[in-house]
Design an enzyme around this catalytic site. Structure first.
Site, PDB file in Angstrom:
ATOM      1  N   SER A 185      40.631  50.989  38.217  1.00 31.65           N
ATOM      2  CA  SER A 185      40.833  50.497  37.363  1.00 31.65           C
ATOM      3  C   SER A 185      42.096  51.046  35.836  1.00 31.65           C
ATOM      4  O   SER A 185      42.374  50.924  35.173  1.00 31.65           O
ATOM      5  CB  SER A 185      39.615  49.759  36.730  1.00 31.65           C
ATOM      6  N   HIS A 213      40.729  44.854  41.377  1.00 33.14           N
ATOM      7  CA  HIS A 213      41.671  44.763  40.914  1.00 33.14           C
ATOM      8  C   HIS A 213      42.602  44.769  42.099  1.00 33.14           C
ATOM      9  O   HIS A 213      43.647  44.047  41.652  1.00 33.14           O
ATOM     10  CB  HIS A 213      42.016  46.235  40.466  1.00 33.14           C
ATOM     11  N   LYS A 244      40.256  38.281  37.270  1.00 30.69           N
ATOM     12  CA  LYS A 244      41.236  39.173  37.312  1.00 30.69           C
ATOM     13  C   LYS A 244      42.354  38.197  37.605  1.00 30.69           C
ATOM     14  O   LYS A 244      42.751  37.383  36.840  1.00 30.69           O
ATOM     15  CB  LYS A 244      41.109  40.577  37.916  1.00 30.69           C
TER      16      LYS A 244
HETATM   17  N1  PMP Z   1      33.932  45.764  39.781  1.00 30.03           N
HETATM   18  C1  PMP Z   1      35.427  47.005  39.346  1.00 30.03           C
HETATM   19  C2  PMP Z   1      36.095  47.644  39.714  1.00 30.03           C
HETATM   20  C3  PMP Z   1      35.871  46.572  37.606  1.00 30.03           C
HETATM   21  O1  PMP Z   1      36.968  46.994  37.821  1.00 30.03           O
HETATM   22  C4  PMP Z   1      35.103  45.304  37.177  1.00 30.03           C
HETATM   23  C5  PMP Z   1      35.667  44.970  36.064  1.00 30.03           C
HETATM   24  N2  PMP Z   1      36.758  45.332  35.420  1.00 30.03           N
HETATM   25  C6  PMP Z   1      34.002  44.358  37.224  1.00 30.03           C
HETATM   26  C7  PMP Z   1      33.638  45.239  39.117  1.00 30.03           C
HETATM   27  C8  PMP Z   1      33.177  43.581  36.566  1.00 30.03           C
HETATM   28  O2  PMP Z   1      33.705  42.671  36.645  1.00 30.03           O
HETATM   29  P1  PMP Z   1      33.354  41.446  35.944  1.00 30.03           P
HETATM   30  O3  PMP Z   1      34.344  41.539  34.893  1.00 30.03           O
HETATM   31  O4  PMP Z   1      33.759  39.936  36.545  1.00 30.03           O
HETATM   32  O5  PMP Z   1      32.320  41.834  35.165  1.00 30.03           O
END
Ligand code: PMP
Length: 396
Positions: A185, A213, A244
């Site tokens: 991310s 992502h 996302k």
């Molecule tokens: N896993 C990864 C790799 C993320 O980047 C994120 C959020 N940016 C999440 C899990 C958590 O996702 P959520 O926003 O649906 O809680």
């Protein structure tokens, strides 16, 4: 000692940032006009820090599906699936995701964060070893802490380091859980899944890939990095989020049929309210869009190339690969804050990411590209970075 005293340094730092202008923590977006346009205060901005990769937050069909579900089933489920029961939409969405990913079992969670807690935190208990990429998301670390697993971090994207640590584990390696992400991310780079799968074939272990992502973004059918690299059969569990490319909120895990037992054993699945009917309906619609509109992905990647190439030609230090996540390194925390504010003044909103949330302690402004950006909007973003280039030189 007061309850909040341990946060006093953090609080002072936040106050300092807040007092010196617009705050990057909890920025208020005062209006959202479209997936790519909004207003902060009285400044209209291009939204380029959203993770709205396919731009589906304003998709007419998804909105209509959500509105119908809202009218038919109400605003919320007001409880967990274990206690209150599943709605038809929950099971339909699970079946549709299972078909899309060609997996026997899919479990839907209330967020992606909770999906990681619910799967990793339940599977990896005190007797299990988890080998995780050092740059894994906080939810993965928190999940390991919840389960009490023994954590072994390997260097980011370094398959050789993973192998060394697996070898050191000896016989334990064959039951270890290896966790990596599709697209990371912060830097927008991807896991070396082929090498990791090769190690897994030789030394054993289970492989979990968080495709938060990369789902909807990579692979001929949008199934993620595992599909793009042709290694789906070697991945035991795929994790994903609805926040996302699917443009809503929630998360999922897809695995083999044995995973079903977690419906009765996973506390983050059992003890929290299930996703609202309108959310489920919009996600089902967005999933259909991912399956039937490959042009969204093409548009996303064309925009990603345009932004990456444009910023690279201005001489900015970027992430290692072209990706819908485009990080721009901008110096110290203070310089990063100044740069981020100046970008808003130029009409561009991105994410400011400060250490320790960033890899290697760098400060970066993180752009995320959407299929909904027009080429003109991408050029406007590049133009804003061009105007601010002298500021980054100072920062460099
Ligand atoms: N896993 C990864 C790799 C993320 O980047 C994120 C959020 N940016 C999440 C899990 C958590 O996702 P959520 O926003 O649906 O809680």
């Amino acid at each position: 000692m007061g309850l909040y005293d341990k946060f006093s340094r953090l609080a002072a730092e936040r106050t300092h940032f807040q007092d010196s202008g617009a705050s990057p923590f909890g920025t208020r977006i005062d209006a959202v006009y479209s997936p790519t346009e909004g207003r902060i205060g009285d400044k209209d901005v291009i939204l380029a820090g959203t993770n709205n990769y396919l731009g589906l937050t304003f998709d007419a069909q998804a909105i209509e599906a959500a509105q119908q579900a809202l009218a038919a089933e109400g605003t919320g489920t007001t409880g967990s699936r274990m206690a209150n029961g599943s709605y038809g939409g929950h099971t339909a969405l699970e079946a549709e995701l299972a078909a899309f990913l060609d997996r026997p079992s899919v479990m839907v969670f209330s967020t992606g964060y909770v999906a990681n807690l619910g799967i990793i935190g339940s599977l990896a208990g005190p007797r299990e070893v988890v080998l995780l990429d050092a740059d894994c998301h906080a939810s993965i670390y928190d999940a390991c802490a919840l389960g009490g697993a023994q954590i072994i971090r390997f260097q980011h994207n370094d398959a050789k380091d993973l192998e060394r640590r697996m070898l050191r584990l000896g016989a334990q390696a064959k039951d270890a859980l290896i966790i990596v992400e599709g697209i990371y991310s912060m830097l927008g780079d991807t896991a070396p899944l082929k090498e990791i799968v090769d190690i897994k074939r030789r030394l054993g272990g289970y492989l979990l890939v968080d495709e938060a992502h990369s789902f909807g973004v990579m692979g001929p059918n949008g199934r993620g990095l595992s599909e793009a690299l042709g290694v789906e059969a070697d991945v035991d569990i795929i994790l994903g989020t609805f926040s996302k490319s699917l443009a809503a909120i929630g998360g999922f895990a897809a695995g083999r049929s044995g995973m079903e037992v977690l419906r009765y054993a996973s506390r983050p699945y059992i003890f929290t309210a299930s996703p609202s009917p309108s959310v489920v309906a919009s996600v089902r619609s967005a999933l259909r869009a991912i399956a039937t509109r490959p042009e969204l992905r093409e548009c996303l990647w064309s925009n990603a190339h345009r932004l990456y190439d444009g910023l690279a030609s201005l001489g900015y230090a970027l992430g290692p690969h072209v990706s819908p996540v485009v990080p721009v390194m901008v110096g110290t925390k203070e310089q990063g804050l100044g740069f981020w504010r100046a970008l808003i003044d130029q009409g561009v909103y991105v994410n400011l990411v400060l250490p320790p949330a960033t890899p290697a302690g760098v400060t970066l402004v993180r752009c995320s590209v959407s299929a909904a950006h027009t080429p003109q909007q991408i050029d406007q973003i590049i133009q804003a970075f061009s105007v601010l280039r002298p500021l980054a030189e100072l920062a460099g």
